[in-house]
Design an enzyme around this catalytic site. Structure first.
Site, mmCIF file in Angstrom:
data_model
loop_
_atom_site.group_PDB
_atom_site.id
_atom_site.type_symbol
_atom_site.label_atom_id
_atom_site.label_comp_id
_atom_site.label_asym_id
_atom_site.label_seq_id
_atom_site.Cartn_x
_atom_site.Cartn_y
_atom_site.Cartn_z
ATOM 1 C CE LYS A 158 2.614 -17.668 -2.632
ATOM 2 N NZ LYS A 158 1.942 -19.122 -1.868
ATOM 3 C CG ASP A 182 -1.071 -20.560 -0.772
ATOM 4 O OD1 ASP A 182 -0.293 -20.309 -0.197
ATOM 5 O OD2 ASP A 182 -0.320 -20.701 -1.778
ATOM 6 C CG ASP A 242 -7.691 -5.520 1.622
ATOM 7 O OD1 ASP A 242 -8.319 -4.331 2.007
ATOM 8 O OD2 ASP A 242 -7.648 -5.180 0.372
ATOM 9 C CG ASP A 293 -13.254 -7.502 1.701
ATOM 10 O OD1 ASP A 293 -13.137 -6.526 3.246
ATOM 11 O OD2 ASP A 293 -13.882 -7.552 0.964
ATOM 12 C CE1 TYR A 299 -3.563 -2.626 0.556
ATOM 13 C CE2 TYR A 299 -4.759 -0.611 1.273
ATOM 14 C CZ TYR A 299 -4.092 -1.802 0.901
ATOM 15 O OH TYR A 299 -5.521 -2.827 0.887
#
Ligand code: IPM
Ligand code: MG
Length: 361
Positions: free
Chosen positions: A195, A227, A251, A255, A146
């Site tokens: 990751k 993942d 983020d 959700d 970001y």
């Protein structure tokens, strides 16, 4: 106690839901003898409409001088709103990102749990839900993709866009400490998500998390690839207590986590700086399609205001009282349309706020 709040009502349903949260806060203040003052500032689309930019330096200064910021939600419909014709740094989201950066709001806490009363709204199978789940996502909020260097240019006639993901060990350490501190007050288990099989930033993330974990022998932890985490959230959400992760992963995963509760209109969030300062907002967006109809669910914003009393003002009893009032209203069967089910009583935004205030009194 005196609480000086900056208030960002925001766009879409923001103004309606924040008004209800303010009404509930006023009722709590009256009951316990506190004084809450509000300074409204514009941020996001509402600020673009008036000032041409999503956050003015005057608004930022008011936020900075307040004890805490209460916020609705910002932004419009990304395909139809004129705000999205503007360059990226002039759009509503840019205001939120500079507010996060300027106010040092590095720790984003997003709880996701299944309300007993709303079990039917959960999209997962009964055997997966079991007796429910209750997790907190700790998302790093002022670093990573970001805020990394970005550019779009044409090199040898080919358009090239670049975003970069950078973390230094201090940024990782401070969010990891917050996550372990919170885990200590919960089920004492941290799952750090990265990751590390691909990214350098994730390998540093792992190392620093392991260093921090040494100071928390009472908290267990493990690493999980992002993942796999996305899959585990729908496969076995019960295993999660505290999820610790970087900005972009957080983020996306937050959700997903809110969706599996079946009640995104219920979930609060806090973005904390060093010390007591924080910004509190619902986890959901501005839902422009239902704005101004008195049907939006104000509960996530009301619960965010409760989080504010708890984290920024140490008013635990008052926060408990607010949360309990919400539970009682649900137990009595009152529902906004997003959480409506058979046999329940449908209420609008204002009426929901009013019912919660009645329970407080
Ligand atoms: C969120 C939102 C923001 C983010 C947007 C509005 C910039 O999706 O708070 O999760 O990506 O952080
Ligand atoms: Mg998001």
């Amino acid at each position: 106690m005196k609480c000086n709040l900056a208030v960002i009502k925001g766009d879409g349903i923001g103004p309606e839901i924040v008004s209800e949260a303010m009404n509930v806060l006023d009722a709590v203040a009256k009951k316990y003898g506190h004084e809450i003052s509000y300074k409204q500032i514009l941020m996001g689309g509402a600020s673009i409409d008036v000032h041409g930019i999503p956050l003015t330096s005057e608004a930022l200064e008011i936020a900075r001088k307040s004890d805490a910021v209460l916020m609705g939600s910002i932004g419009g419909n990304t395909s139809t709103s004129p705000w999205y014709q503007l360059p990226a740094d002039k759009r509503p989201e840019a205001g939120l990102l500079s507010l996060r950066k300027e106010l040092g709001l590095f720790a984003n806490i997003r709880p996701a749990y299944l309300y007993e009363e709303l079990k039917k709204a959960c999209p997962l199978r009964d055997d997966i839900i079991g007796d429910g789940f209750d997790m907190v996502i700790m998302r790093e909020l002022t670093g990573g993709l970001y805020f990394g260097e970005r550019s779009t240019e044409t090199i040898d006639g080919v358009r090239v866009a670049k975003d970069s993901l950078t973390y230094n060990e201090n940024e990782i350490r401070r969010i990891a400490i917050k996550a372990f501190d919170i885990a200590r007050k919960r089920k004492k288990h941290v799952i750090s998500v990265d990751k590390a099989n691909v990214l350098d930033s994730s390998r540093l993330w792992r190392q620093v998390v392991e260093e921090v974990a040494k100071d928390y022998s009472d908290v267990t932890y493990e690493h999980m690839l992002v993942d796999n985490c996305a899959m585990q959230l729908v496969n076995n959400p019960k295993q999660f207590d505290v999820i610790l992760t970087e900005n972009m992963f957080g983020d996306i995963l937050s959700d997903e986590a809110s969706m599996i509760t079946g009640s995104i209109g219920m979930l609060s969030s806090a973005s904390l700086a060093k010390g007591k300062f924080g910004l509190y907002e619902p986890s959901h967006g501005s839902a422009p399609d239902i704005a101004g109809q008195d049907i939006a669910n104000p509960i996530a914003t009301i619960l965010s205001a409760a989080m504010m009393l708890r984290y920024s003002f140490d008013l635990d009893k008052e926060a408990d009282d607010m949360e309990f009032a919400v539970k009682k209203v649900l137990a009595k069967g009152y529902r906004t349309v997003d959480i409506m089910s058979e046999g329940m009583t449908k209420v609008g935004t204002k009426e929901m706020g009013q019912k919660i205030i009645e329970e407080l009194e």
